[in-house]
Design a protein around this motif. Structure first.
Motif, short mmCIF file in Angstrom:
data_model
loop_
_atom_site.label_atom_id
_atom_site.label_comp_id
_atom_site.label_asym_id
_atom_site.label_seq_id
_atom_site.Cartn_x
_atom_site.Cartn_y
_atom_site.Cartn_z
N ARG A 29 36.38 -17.03 4.91
CA ARG A 29 36.06 -15.81 4.10
C ARG A 29 34.69 -15.32 4.42
N MET A 30 33.99 -16.14 3.98
CA MET A 30 32.39 -15.62 4.00
C MET A 30 32.03 -15.35 5.26
N ALA A 31 32.59 -15.68 6.46
CA ALA A 31 32.22 -15.03 7.80
C ALA A 31 32.69 -13.99 8.16
N GLN A 32 33.62 -13.39 7.32
CA GLN A 32 34.39 -12.36 7.52
C GLN A 32 33.50 -11.25 6.52
N SER A 33 32.74 -11.50 5.46
CA SER A 33 32.20 -10.66 4.81
C SER A 33 31.34 -9.87 5.15
N SER A 34 30.76 -10.00 6.48
CA SER A 34 29.94 -9.04 6.87
C SER A 34 30.45 -7.57 7.41
N GLN A 35 31.79 -7.51 7.44
CA GLN A 35 32.52 -6.61 7.41
C GLN A 35 32.80 -5.61 6.26
N GLN A 36 32.17 -6.01 5.07
CA GLN A 36 32.16 -5.38 3.77
C GLN A 36 30.59 -4.51 3.57
N SER A 37 30.92 -3.24 3.34
CA SER A 37 29.93 -2.33 3.22
C SER A 37 29.44 -2.44 1.87
N PHE A 38 27.93 -2.44 1.68
CA PHE A 38 27.42 -2.35 0.35
C PHE A 38 25.90 -2.05 0.49
#
Length: 313
Positions: A29-38
């Motif tokens: 899940r962490m690997a996919q977290s780069s697709q989260q804007s913030f």
């Protein structure tokens, strides 16, 4: 610099192995977290020194764009698109952790060959609930990581780099984080002091130079060229990673300059420089990264130019 008691590290290692599967799911899940804007603010600690940085991270159909700005001391900045630096100012790119970490294509199963996973419990960072993971290296070529992942998005809210003696080497930690809105283009626009970085194709530099030995699991991720402060020749940079740990190899033509070889451990960062003779003249090979000093030294000694590579084959 705070030392984490070694007895505490042994206690972590005693966590039931059954939790490894849950930890692997969190890492994926962490690997996919780069697709989260913030956007937010984080602190970075190394060698007992702290700095504060703002980050804007925009993920969308056009890729991932991010801008970092150091908030204390000299104004320093870096802008990246899909993890590749577009411009830098000052020494920011070398002084803060790679915010593209973890790699978007990180594979938790492959990491499991290099690290032992432990699910430690829960914490609270920047006002957000987090899950705590410990990754213990299976060899002597990398350090341990303690990761605090956001329960909602698995975004890394805090990471600690820990030596084999249980000593804290590096800290990255959000103090403020807003995931409610996508940063606009105006805040991602670099300032005039952010100078463009000349990127090279990985294949081109890989054909010119290669490491005769790499720690298991490390791969060439990026290649770029930067202006040299000492000559007109650009400095080539090869960037390697295993999904968590990373190091870079800098290759600078000397053109008759007199330089000394060196080996230093600066907190978490190993720096090893050696002079190498090539058909086009001497080159200074420098390995820099958050890896043990002996590992960096072995990498530097293994670097080969094209002629040497062809002869070795």
């Amino acid at each position: 610099m705070r030392a984490i008691p070694f007895i505490a590290l042994l206690g972590w290692l005693a966590t039931p192995v059954v939790q490894a599967a849950d930890a692997q799911e969190w890492l994926q899940r962490m690997a996919q977290s780069s697709q989260q804007s913030f956007h937010g603010t984080f602190v970075y600690e190394r060698n007992g020194n702290f700095s504060t940085h703002a980050i804007w991270h925009q993920a969308g159909a056009q890729g991932v764009r991010e801008r970092l700005l150091q908030l204390d001391g000299p104004i320093q900045e870096v802008v990246r698109v899909d993890g590749r630096p577009q411009c830098v100012s000052g020494g920011l790119a070398d002084e803060v952790p790679d915010v593209q970490w973890p790699a978007p294509h990180l594979q938790a199963a492959q990491l499991g060959q290099r690290y032992e996973f432990r699910l430690l419990g829960k914490s609270r960072i920047a006002g957000r609930a987090a899950v705590v993971l410990l990754l213990v290296p299976r060899d002597q070529h990398r350090y341990a990581f303690e990761l605090h992942l956001d329960e909602e998005t698995a975004l890394p809210l805090k990471s600690l780099l820990i030596s084999e003696k249980g000593q804290l080497l590096e800290r990255f930690q959000f103090v403020d984080l807003d995931l409610s809105a996508v940063p606009g283009d105006e805040v991602l626009r670099p300032s005039e002091g952010c100078k463009p970085v000349a990127l090279s194709k990985v294949a081109e530099l890989a054909q010119s130079w290669r490491a005769g030995w790499l720690p298991p699991g490390f791969e060439l991720k990026q290649a770029l060229q930067r202006p040299s402060p000492a000559s007109a020749d650009p400095v080539a940079c090869l960037m390697y990673g295993d999904g968590l740990a990373r190091f870079s190899v800098f290759l600078e033509p000397l053109r008759g300059a007199v330089v000394d070889e060196s080996r230093n451990q600066l907190g978490p960062t190993a720096v090893v420089s050696r002079r190498m003779s090539t058909a086009d003249g001497d080159v200074m090979v420098t390995v820099v990264g958050e890896i043990p000093l002996g590992t960096a030294e072995r990498i530097a000694l293994s670097m080969q130019e094209p002629a040497a590579t062809a002869q070795a084959q």
